[in-house]
Design a protein around this motif. Structure first.
Motif, PDB file in Angstrom:
ATOM      1  N   LYS A 137       0.820  -1.213   0.000  1.00  0.00           N
ATOM      2  CA  LYS A 137       0.000   0.000   0.000  1.00  0.00           C
ATOM      3  C   LYS A 137       0.854   1.263   0.000  1.00  0.00           C
ATOM      4  O   LYS A 137       0.590   2.214  -0.756  1.00  0.00           O
ATOM      5  CB  LYS A 137      -0.925   0.010   1.224  1.00  0.00           C
ATOM      6  CG  LYS A 137      -1.788   1.257   1.324  1.00  0.00           C
ATOM      7  CD  LYS A 137      -2.727   1.194   2.524  1.00  0.00           C
ATOM      8  CE  LYS A 137      -3.572   2.458   2.618  1.00  0.00           C
ATOM      9  NZ  LYS A 137      -4.502   2.421   3.782  1.00  0.00           N
ATOM     10  N   TYR A 138       1.899   1.290   0.836  1.00  0.00           N
ATOM     11  CA  TYR A 138       2.664   2.520   1.003  1.00  0.00           C
ATOM     12  C   TYR A 138       3.972   2.566   0.213  1.00  0.00           C
ATOM     13  O   TYR A 138       4.480   3.653  -0.068  1.00  0.00           O
ATOM     14  CB  TYR A 138       2.962   2.743   2.492  1.00  0.00           C
ATOM     15  CG  TYR A 138       1.728   3.041   3.296  1.00  0.00           C
ATOM     16  CD1 TYR A 138       1.072   4.268   3.168  1.00  0.00           C
ATOM     17  CD2 TYR A 138       1.186   2.103   4.171  1.00  0.00           C
ATOM     18  CE1 TYR A 138      -0.078   4.548   3.891  1.00  0.00           C
ATOM     19  CE2 TYR A 138       0.044   2.378   4.905  1.00  0.00           C
ATOM     20  CZ  TYR A 138      -0.583   3.600   4.762  1.00  0.00           C
ATOM     21  OH  TYR A 138      -1.726   3.873   5.478  1.00  0.00           O
ATOM     22  N   LYS A 139       4.514   1.406  -0.153  1.00  0.00           N
ATOM     23  CA  LYS A 139       5.819   1.388  -0.824  1.00  0.00           C
ATOM     24  C   LYS A 139       5.816   0.700  -2.178  1.00  0.00           C
ATOM     25  O   LYS A 139       6.805   0.780  -2.913  1.00  0.00           O
ATOM     26  CB  LYS A 139       6.859   0.697   0.088  1.00  0.00           C
ATOM     27  CG  LYS A 139       7.083   1.421   1.412  1.00  0.00           C
ATOM     28  CD  LYS A 139       7.662   2.814   1.186  1.00  0.00           C
ATOM     29  CE  LYS A 139       7.846   3.560   2.493  1.00  0.00           C
ATOM     30  NZ  LYS A 139       8.446   4.900   2.287  1.00  0.00           N
ATOM     31  N   LEU A 172       9.135   9.901  17.172  1.00  0.00           N
ATOM     32  CA  LEU A 172      10.179  10.783  16.640  1.00  0.00           C
ATOM     33  C   LEU A 172       9.992  11.089  15.161  1.00  0.00           C
ATOM     34  O   LEU A 172      10.644  11.980  14.622  1.00  0.00           O
ATOM     35  CB  LEU A 172      11.561  10.143  16.833  1.00  0.00           C
ATOM     36  CG  LEU A 172      12.146  10.131  18.248  1.00  0.00           C
ATOM     37  CD1 LEU A 172      13.469   9.383  18.247  1.00  0.00           C
ATOM     38  CD2 LEU A 172      12.343  11.552  18.773  1.00  0.00           C
ATOM     39  N   ASP A 173       9.115  10.325  14.506  1.00  0.00           N
ATOM     40  CA  ASP A 173       8.834  10.506  13.079  1.00  0.00           C
ATOM     41  C   ASP A 173      10.106  10.341  12.232  1.00  0.00           C
ATOM     42  O   ASP A 173      10.384  11.141  11.344  1.00  0.00           O
ATOM     43  CB  ASP A 173       8.203  11.882  12.821  1.00  0.00           C
ATOM     44  CG  ASP A 173       7.582  11.987  11.429  1.00  0.00           C
ATOM     45  OD1 ASP A 173       7.142  10.949  10.901  1.00  0.00           O
ATOM     46  OD2 ASP A 173       7.549  13.104  10.874  1.00  0.00           O
ATOM     47  N   VAL A 174      10.863   9.276  12.516  1.00  0.00           N
ATOM     48  CA  VAL A 174      12.072   9.016  11.729  1.00  0.00           C
ATOM     49  C   VAL A 174      11.679   8.583  10.322  1.00  0.00           C
ATOM     50  O   VAL A 174      10.581   8.081  10.091  1.00  0.00           O
ATOM     51  CB  VAL A 174      12.967   7.948  12.390  1.00  0.00           C
ATOM     52  CG1 VAL A 174      13.391   8.380  13.781  1.00  0.00           C
ATOM     53  CG2 VAL A 174      12.267   6.602  12.434  1.00  0.00           C
ATOM     54  N   ASP A 175      12.590   8.771   9.378  1.00  0.00           N
ATOM     55  CA  ASP A 175      12.299   8.456   7.978  1.00  0.00           C
ATOM     56  C   ASP A 175      12.646   7.014   7.603  1.00  0.00           C
ATOM     57  O   ASP A 175      11.990   6.401   6.768  1.00  0.00           O
ATOM     58  CB  ASP A 175      13.074   9.408   7.066  1.00  0.00           C
ATOM     59  CG  ASP A 175      12.724  10.856   7.340  1.00  0.00           C
ATOM     60  OD1 ASP A 175      11.560  11.227   7.123  1.00  0.00           O
ATOM     61  OD2 ASP A 175      13.600  11.622   7.796  1.00  0.00           O
ATOM     62  N   SER A 176      13.713   6.504   8.197  1.00  0.00           N
ATOM     63  CA  SER A 176      14.215   5.185   7.846  1.00  0.00           C
ATOM     64  C   SER A 176      14.574   4.426   9.123  1.00  0.00           C
ATOM     65  O   SER A 176      15.193   4.993  10.027  1.00  0.00           O
ATOM     66  CB  SER A 176      15.453   5.324   6.953  1.00  0.00           C
ATOM     67  OG  SER A 176      16.106   4.094   6.774  1.00  0.00           O
ATOM     68  N   ILE A 177      14.165   3.155   9.182  1.00  0.00           N
ATOM     69  CA  ILE A 177      14.421   2.346  10.373  1.00  0.00           C
ATOM     70  C   ILE A 177      15.281   1.146   9.988  1.00  0.00           C
ATOM     71  O   ILE A 177      14.785   0.166   9.416  1.00  0.00           O
ATOM     72  CB  ILE A 177      13.111   1.857  11.036  1.00  0.00           C
ATOM     73  CG1 ILE A 177      12.255   3.051  11.481  1.00  0.00           C
ATOM     74  CG2 ILE A 177      13.420   0.974  12.241  1.00  0.00           C
ATOM     75  CD1 ILE A 177      11.256   3.518  10.477  1.00  0.00           C
ATOM     76  N   LYS A 233       4.324   3.856   7.014  1.00  0.00           N
ATOM     77  CA  LYS A 233       4.727   4.676   5.862  1.00  0.00           C
ATOM     78  C   LYS A 233       6.233   4.879   5.749  1.00  0.00           C
ATOM     79  O   LYS A 233       6.704   5.528   4.823  1.00  0.00           O
ATOM     80  CB  LYS A 233       4.036   6.043   5.945  1.00  0.00           C
ATOM     81  CG  LYS A 233       2.516   5.975   5.890  1.00  0.00           C
ATOM     82  CD  LYS A 233       1.910   7.361   5.982  1.00  0.00           C
ATOM     83  CE  LYS A 233       0.388   7.300   5.960  1.00  0.00           C
ATOM     84  NZ  LYS A 233      -0.219   8.657   6.061  1.00  0.00           N
ATOM     85  N   LYS A 234       6.984   4.319   6.677  1.00  0.00           N
ATOM     86  CA  LYS A 234       8.423   4.571   6.728  1.00  0.00           C
ATOM     87  C   LYS A 234       9.210   3.490   5.983  1.00  0.00           C
ATOM     88  O   LYS A 234       8.687   2.441   5.634  1.00  0.00           O
ATOM     89  CB  LYS A 234       8.892   4.646   8.183  1.00  0.00           C
ATOM     90  CG  LYS A 234       8.137   5.668   9.022  1.00  0.00           C
ATOM     91  CD  LYS A 234       8.262   7.068   8.447  1.00  0.00           C
ATOM     92  CE  LYS A 234       7.569   8.098   9.331  1.00  0.00           C
ATOM     93  NZ  LYS A 234       7.720   9.480   8.816  1.00  0.00           N
ATOM     94  N   ASP A 235      10.495   3.767   5.758  1.00  0.00           N
ATOM     95  CA  ASP A 235      11.358   2.772   5.135  1.00  0.00           C
ATOM     96  C   ASP A 235      11.843   1.789   6.194  1.00  0.00           C
ATOM     97  O   ASP A 235      12.530   2.179   7.145  1.00  0.00           O
ATOM     98  CB  ASP A 235      12.567   3.449   4.469  1.00  0.00           C
ATOM     99  CG  ASP A 235      12.183   4.228   3.223  1.00  0.00           C
ATOM    100  OD1 ASP A 235      11.211   3.821   2.554  1.00  0.00           O
ATOM    101  OD2 ASP A 235      12.849   5.228   2.900  1.00  0.00           O
ATOM    102  N   ILE A 236      11.483   0.544   6.031  1.00  0.00           N
ATOM    103  CA  ILE A 236      11.945  -0.518   6.925  1.00  0.00           C
ATOM    104  C   ILE A 236      13.115  -1.196   6.222  1.00  0.00           C
ATOM    105  O   ILE A 236      12.942  -1.879   5.212  1.00  0.00           O
ATOM    106  CB  ILE A 236      10.824  -1.526   7.248  1.00  0.00           C
ATOM    107  CG1 ILE A 236       9.595  -0.799   7.833  1.00  0.00           C
ATOM    108  CG2 ILE A 236      11.345  -2.593   8.206  1.00  0.00           C
ATOM    109  CD1 ILE A 236       9.855  -0.028   9.113  1.00  0.00           C
ATOM    110  N   ALA A 270       9.681  -5.468   4.570  1.00  0.00           N
ATOM    111  CA  ALA A 270      10.873  -4.656   4.289  1.00  0.00           C
ATOM    112  C   ALA A 270      10.789  -4.057   2.890  1.00  0.00           C
ATOM    113  O   ALA A 270      10.358  -4.714   1.947  1.00  0.00           O
ATOM    114  CB  ALA A 270      12.131  -5.512   4.413  1.00  0.00           C
ATOM    115  N   ASN A 271      11.215  -2.799   2.765  1.00  0.00           N
ATOM    116  CA  ASN A 271      11.258  -2.157   1.446  1.00  0.00           C
ATOM    117  C   ASN A 271      12.622  -1.540   1.166  1.00  0.00           C
ATOM    118  O   ASN A 271      12.787  -0.806   0.199  1.00  0.00           O
ATOM    119  CB  ASN A 271      10.187  -1.067   1.340  1.00  0.00           C
ATOM    120  CG  ASN A 271      10.541   0.175   2.128  1.00  0.00           C
ATOM    121  OD1 ASN A 271      10.648   0.117   3.362  1.00  0.00           O
ATOM    122  ND2 ASN A 271      10.754   1.295   1.448  1.00  0.00           N
TER     123      ASN A 271
END
Length: 306
Positions: A30-32, A208-213, A250-253, A274-275
């Motif tokens: 859905k998101y990636k 924290l609303d991080v972009d990439s995890i 919605k983040k990059d895992i 994972a994306n």
């Protein structure tokens, strides 16, 4: 109001493993979509770290076989970055050992970042505990993203590090947010933490609303306090990825170090949500080659986000 960690623990207890992966994969789609982002790192300064992180081969507190050398020159770093870019690596990170760089090292790293930026390389850096002014200085020289892992939950953190605090990590991340620079922050799993620790960590990163995890699985290294730890099972590792995808939808895992523990289930990381992948070697352990990972992604009918 119920604690979100307690609620999620109850869901995990009830939810079938395959149903969990189905949900996580649906969220990824859905998101990636079907795009996978690659990143790579250079161990630009190795060893002699003053900190006592229990998992790390580069700590001066432990006797390991990790290499020791000073900060690389910008030409050597550029060569490694250009090689990565040739294999569709979207982000390249400069990583150094130590609590934080010296003033001279920050200036040298800034020059290197500027040098890489002129070659249209998306630059990231993992430099320890920086303050706001230092982050702004690097940002103004072209740094696009700052990496600083919180490693685990606030509750479990004192069991893996005593020379700095969880709050020190958070201050660096908050300074990066204030400087309006992208943030990459995750941690290592399989260090003895509980599922409650893992879920707390995921919700903290969400706040924290991080972009990439980045998700790393412990590779026990001889000479470190965690050398005796048995690696996670592939199914537990996949469950961690899925849990992070669902909570941080919605983040990059980004699956990074320790991928070999997944063995024949390595291809399931995408089903687990994972994306993004770290490709090439890690700091002190071997990873997968660029060619191997490009073929790995292609076999699964996925596209490279480059």
């Amino acid at each position: 109001m119920n604690n979100p960690t307690e609620n999620y623990l109850k869901i995990l207890e009830r939810l079938d493993f395959y149903k969990l992966l189905f949900i996580a994969n649906s969220v990824r789609n859905k998101y990636k979509g079907n795009k996978i982002e690659l990143c790579a790192i250079v161990n630009a300064k190795s060893g002699k770290c003053s900190e006592d992180c229990a998992f790390c081969a580069q700590s001066s507190k432990y006797k390991t076989s990790a290499p020791v050398y000073p900060l690389m020159d910008k030409t050597t770093i550029l060569e490694k970055a250009l090689e990565a870019k040739q294999y569709k690596v979207k982000r390249f990170s400069i990583v150094i050992s130590g609590k934080k760089p010296s003033k001279k090292e920050i200036k040298d790293i800034a020059k290197t970042v500027e040098f890489l930026s002129r070659k249209e390389i998306n630059t990231c850096a993992s430099l320890g505990l920086l303050d706001y002014d230092e982050i702004c200085y690097l940002r103004d020289h072209g740094l696009q993203r700052l990496h600083c892992n919180i490693e685990t939950s606030e509750n479990f953190f004192p069991k893996i590090c005593t020379t700095h605090k969880f709050a020190d990590k958070v201050r660096t991340l908050e300074a990066a947010k204030k400087a309006k620079i992208s943030i990459c922050s995750g941690g290592i799993f399989g260090m003895g933490e509980s599922w409650e620790d893992r879920i707390d960590m995921a919700y903290f990163l969400k706040s924290l609303d991080v972009d990439s995890i980045p998700i790393n699985f412990l590779t026990p290294i001889k000479g470190t306090p965690l050398a005796h730890i048995n690696p996670l099972s592939p199914f537990e590792a996949l469950k961690i990825i899925a849990m992070f995808r669902i909570i941080l939808s919605k983040k990059d895992i980004r699956v990074c170090g320790g991928r070999p523990i997944l063995k024949e289930f390595a291809s399931w990381i995408f089903l687990a949500g994972a994306n993004a992948l770290m490709t090439g070697n890690y700091l002190t352990t071997k990873g997968f080659t660029y060619i191997d990972d490009l073929e790995f992604i292609k076999r699964h009918k996925l596209e490279i986000d480059f």
